[in-house]
Design a protein around this motif. Structure first.
Motif, mmCIF file in Angstrom:
data_model
loop_
_atom_site.group_PDB
_atom_site.id
_atom_site.type_symbol
_atom_site.label_atom_id
_atom_site.label_comp_id
_atom_site.label_asym_id
_atom_site.label_seq_id
_atom_site.Cartn_x
_atom_site.Cartn_y
_atom_site.Cartn_z
ATOM 1 N N ASP A 38 0.814 -1.222 0.000
ATOM 2 C CA ASP A 38 0.000 0.000 0.000
ATOM 3 C C ASP A 38 0.845 1.269 0.000
ATOM 4 O OD1 ASP A 38 0.788 0.079 2.679
ATOM 5 O OD2 ASP A 38 -1.220 0.528 3.431
ATOM 6 N N GLY A 39 1.884 1.314 0.816
ATOM 7 C CA GLY A 39 2.725 2.505 0.845
ATOM 8 C C GLY A 39 3.496 2.698 -0.438
ATOM 9 N N ARG A 40 4.022 1.604 -0.962
ATOM 10 C CA ARG A 40 4.793 1.693 -2.210
ATOM 11 C C ARG A 40 3.898 2.146 -3.359
ATOM 12 N NH1 ARG A 40 9.946 -0.137 -4.221
ATOM 13 N NH2 ARG A 40 10.389 -0.233 -2.015
ATOM 14 N N LEU A 41 2.696 1.594 -3.447
ATOM 15 C CA LEU A 41 1.777 1.990 -4.515
ATOM 16 C C LEU A 41 1.366 3.454 -4.382
ATOM 17 C CD1 LEU A 41 -0.507 -1.173 -4.828
ATOM 18 C CD2 LEU A 41 1.219 -0.366 -6.450
ATOM 19 N N ALA A 42 1.142 3.908 -3.165
ATOM 20 C CA ALA A 42 0.766 5.309 -2.959
ATOM 21 C C ALA A 42 1.905 6.242 -3.387
ATOM 22 C CB ALA A 42 0.400 5.560 -1.504
ATOM 23 N N ARG A 43 3.142 5.865 -3.048
ATOM 24 C CA ARG A 43 4.280 6.710 -3.452
ATOM 25 C C ARG A 43 4.500 6.652 -4.959
ATOM 26 N NH1 ARG A 43 5.822 4.530 1.312
ATOM 27 N NH2 ARG A 43 7.106 2.876 0.400
ATOM 28 N N SER A 45 2.272 6.128 -7.299
ATOM 29 C CA SER A 45 1.187 6.845 -7.988
ATOM 30 C C SER A 45 1.107 8.305 -7.560
ATOM 31 C CB SER A 45 -0.150 6.149 -7.730
ATOM 32 O OG SER A 45 -0.490 6.238 -6.356
ATOM 33 N N GLN A 46 2.019 8.710 -6.702
ATOM 34 C CA GLN A 46 2.080 10.086 -6.177
ATOM 35 C C GLN A 46 0.744 10.514 -5.570
ATOM 36 O OE1 GLN A 46 3.576 12.442 -9.432
ATOM 37 N NE2 GLN A 46 5.632 11.595 -9.234
ATOM 38 N N SER A 47 0.147 9.589 -4.828
ATOM 39 C CA SER A 47 -1.131 9.884 -4.180
ATOM 40 C C SER A 47 -1.018 9.796 -2.660
ATOM 41 C CB SER A 47 -2.222 8.942 -4.709
ATOM 42 O OG SER A 47 -1.882 7.599 -4.445
ATOM 43 N N THR A 48 0.175 10.079 -2.138
ATOM 44 C CA THR A 48 0.341 10.070 -0.684
ATOM 45 C C THR A 48 -0.320 11.296 -0.080
ATOM 46 O OG1 THR A 48 2.455 11.203 -0.836
ATOM 47 C CG2 THR A 48 2.526 8.803 -0.793
ATOM 48 N N SER A 49 -0.771 11.138 1.153
ATOM 49 C CA SER A 49 -1.360 12.266 1.872
ATOM 50 C C SER A 49 -1.124 12.057 3.363
ATOM 51 C CB SER A 49 -2.864 12.373 1.592
ATOM 52 O OG SER A 49 -3.548 11.280 2.159
ATOM 53 N N SER A 50 -1.240 13.120 4.105
ATOM 54 C CA SER A 50 -1.102 13.022 5.557
ATOM 55 C C SER A 50 -2.205 12.138 6.132
ATOM 56 C CB SER A 50 -1.158 14.415 6.179
ATOM 57 O OG SER A 50 -1.013 14.337 7.567
ATOM 58 N N PHE A 51 -3.412 12.272 5.589
ATOM 59 C CA PHE A 51 -4.526 11.434 6.024
ATOM 60 C C PHE A 51 -4.221 9.958 5.794
ATOM 61 C CE2 PHE A 51 -8.481 9.163 5.069
ATOM 62 C CZ PHE A 51 -9.175 9.362 6.252
ATOM 63 N N GLY A 52 -3.705 9.627 4.620
ATOM 64 C CA GLY A 52 -3.363 8.242 4.308
ATOM 65 C C GLY A 52 -2.280 7.704 5.225
ATOM 66 N N GLY A 53 -1.300 8.554 5.545
ATOM 67 C CA GLY A 53 -0.235 8.143 6.450
ATOM 68 C C GLY A 53 -0.756 7.858 7.847
ATOM 69 N N GLN A 54 -1.656 8.699 8.331
ATOM 70 C CA GLN A 54 -2.228 8.484 9.664
ATOM 71 C C GLN A 54 -3.117 7.244 9.688
ATOM 72 O OE1 GLN A 54 -1.232 10.281 12.286
ATOM 73 N NE2 GLN A 54 0.069 11.392 10.862
ATOM 74 N N LEU A 55 -3.894 7.057 8.642
ATOM 75 C CA LEU A 55 -4.754 5.874 8.546
ATOM 76 C C LEU A 55 -3.909 4.606 8.482
ATOM 77 C CD1 LEU A 55 -7.682 4.925 8.370
ATOM 78 C CD2 LEU A 55 -7.537 5.187 5.891
ATOM 79 N N ASP A 56 -2.811 4.651 7.731
ATOM 80 C CA ASP A 56 -1.900 3.509 7.648
ATOM 81 C C ASP A 56 -1.331 3.172 9.027
ATOM 82 O OD1 ASP A 56 -0.250 1.599 5.962
ATOM 83 O OD2 ASP A 56 1.333 2.755 6.948
ATOM 84 N N SER A 57 -0.978 4.187 9.796
ATOM 85 C CA SER A 57 -0.431 3.938 11.127
ATOM 86 C C SER A 57 -1.460 3.327 12.069
ATOM 87 C CB SER A 57 0.119 5.233 11.738
ATOM 88 O OG SER A 57 1.337 5.554 11.130
ATOM 89 N N LEU A 58 -2.700 3.754 11.969
ATOM 90 C CA LEU A 58 -3.747 3.150 12.798
ATOM 91 C C LEU A 58 -3.957 1.685 12.427
ATOM 92 C CD1 LEU A 58 -6.330 6.068 12.978
ATOM 93 C CD2 LEU A 58 -4.922 5.173 14.837
ATOM 94 N N CYS A 59 -3.937 1.395 11.135
ATOM 95 C CA CYS A 59 -4.051 -0.008 10.698
ATOM 96 C C CYS A 59 -2.845 -0.808 11.175
ATOM 97 C CB CYS A 59 -4.165 -0.078 9.181
ATOM 98 S SG CYS A 59 -5.711 0.590 8.548
ATOM 99 N N GLU A 118 9.236 11.214 5.602
ATOM 100 C CA GLU A 118 9.135 12.043 4.402
ATOM 101 C C GLU A 118 8.422 11.209 3.356
ATOM 102 O OE1 GLU A 118 12.975 13.461 3.235
ATOM 103 O OE2 GLU A 118 13.519 13.923 5.293
ATOM 104 N N GLU A 119 7.718 11.865 2.449
ATOM 105 C CA GLU A 119 6.862 11.132 1.516
ATOM 106 C C GLU A 119 7.588 10.632 0.276
ATOM 107 O OE1 GLU A 119 3.268 13.235 0.715
ATOM 108 O OE2 GLU A 119 2.674 13.262 2.815
ATOM 109 N N ASN A 120 8.889 10.890 0.125
ATOM 110 C CA ASN A 120 9.577 10.399 -1.073
ATOM 111 C C ASN A 120 10.081 8.975 -0.861
ATOM 112 O OD1 ASN A 120 11.924 10.605 0.436
ATOM 113 N ND2 ASN A 120 12.532 12.539 -0.481
ATOM 114 N N GLU A 121 10.387 8.300 -1.956
ATOM 115 C CA GLU A 121 10.785 6.883 -1.925
ATOM 116 C C GLU A 121 12.128 6.671 -1.233
ATOM 117 O OE1 GLU A 121 9.954 2.976 -2.376
ATOM 118 O OE2 GLU A 121 8.617 4.567 -3.026
ATOM 119 N N THR A 122 13.064 7.619 -1.367
ATOM 120 C CA THR A 122 14.397 7.437 -0.772
ATOM 121 C C THR A 122 14.349 7.465 0.751
ATOM 122 O OG1 THR A 122 14.863 9.809 -0.942
ATOM 123 C CG2 THR A 122 15.596 8.397 -2.769
ATOM 124 N N ALA A 123 13.357 8.102 1.340
ATOM 125 C CA ALA A 123 13.227 8.144 2.800
ATOM 126 C C ALA A 123 12.827 6.787 3.369
ATOM 127 C CB ALA A 123 12.204 9.204 3.210
#
Length: 182
Positions: A38-43, A45-59, A118-123
């Motif tokens: 999920d994280g790799r696909l979001a990065r 497709s350049q569709s990352t968001s703060s909301f998605g990051g927080q939701l991912d952490s809750l999951c 950070e939302e980039n792939e290298t991070a």
């Protein structure tokens, strides 16, 4: 959530000859695979968001924090009749402490990741502290190994709270870990 439901059913045989404990472990491993994608696909497709990051952490907290700790507690509960009456109370307290420490450290690890992320792939090439999926995978793998390969090796079950506590400490450590794909 499915891992927690399976773990609550105990050591009896589940579907296709697997014990419910093993099935719970497999669900945690499946969640690891889904989390990686999920994280790799979001990065990508350049569709990352703060909301998605927080939701991912809750999951992640449920999949890699609560589910492994609950699975460890239930797996030990089934075998706890093997402890001597004098040591049973002390051991019971220790396993609850290990589970509480594990969930607490998973929360801290995920919060630290969110703050430092950070939302980039290298991070995402390395991490500070053991990632929660790795910690959960260690616990789930030991339980699967016990259930499927060595069900009579009770020392493995009694080692679980120590492994759980050890992985909890590693999650909040400053030790760098490379990404699994590296």
């Amino acid at each position: 959530f499915v891992a927690i439901v399976f773990a609550s059913r105990g050591a009896e045989q589940g579907v296709a000859g697997f014990s419910y404990f093993a099935m719970a472990g497999y669900m945690i491993l499946l969640a690891m695979f889904a989390d990686m994608l999920d994280g790799r696909l979001a990065r990508m497709s350049q569709s990352t968001s703060s909301f998605g990051g927080q939701l991912d952490s809750l999951c992640d907290l449920v999949s890699f924090g609560v589910a492994p700790a609950f699975l460890m507690l239930k797996a030990i509960e089934v075998r706890s009749e093997l402890a001597t009456p004098l040591s049973a109370d002390l051991f019971h307290r220790f396993i609850w402490l290990a589970a509480l420490a594990y969930v607490s450290c998973a929360i801290i690890r995920l919060a630290r990741f969110n703050v430092e992320n950070e939302e980039n792939e290298t991070a995402h090439m390395s991490f500070t502290g053991l990632p929660t999926p790795g910690a959960a995978g260690a616990i789930a793998s030991l339980i699967i190994f016990h259930q499927e390969v060595m069900p009579d090796l009770n020392v493995l079950i009694f080692a679980l709270p120590f492994v759980t506590l050890g992985t909890a400490i590693l999650m909040v450590s400053q030790i760098p870990y490379p990404h699994v794909l590296n």
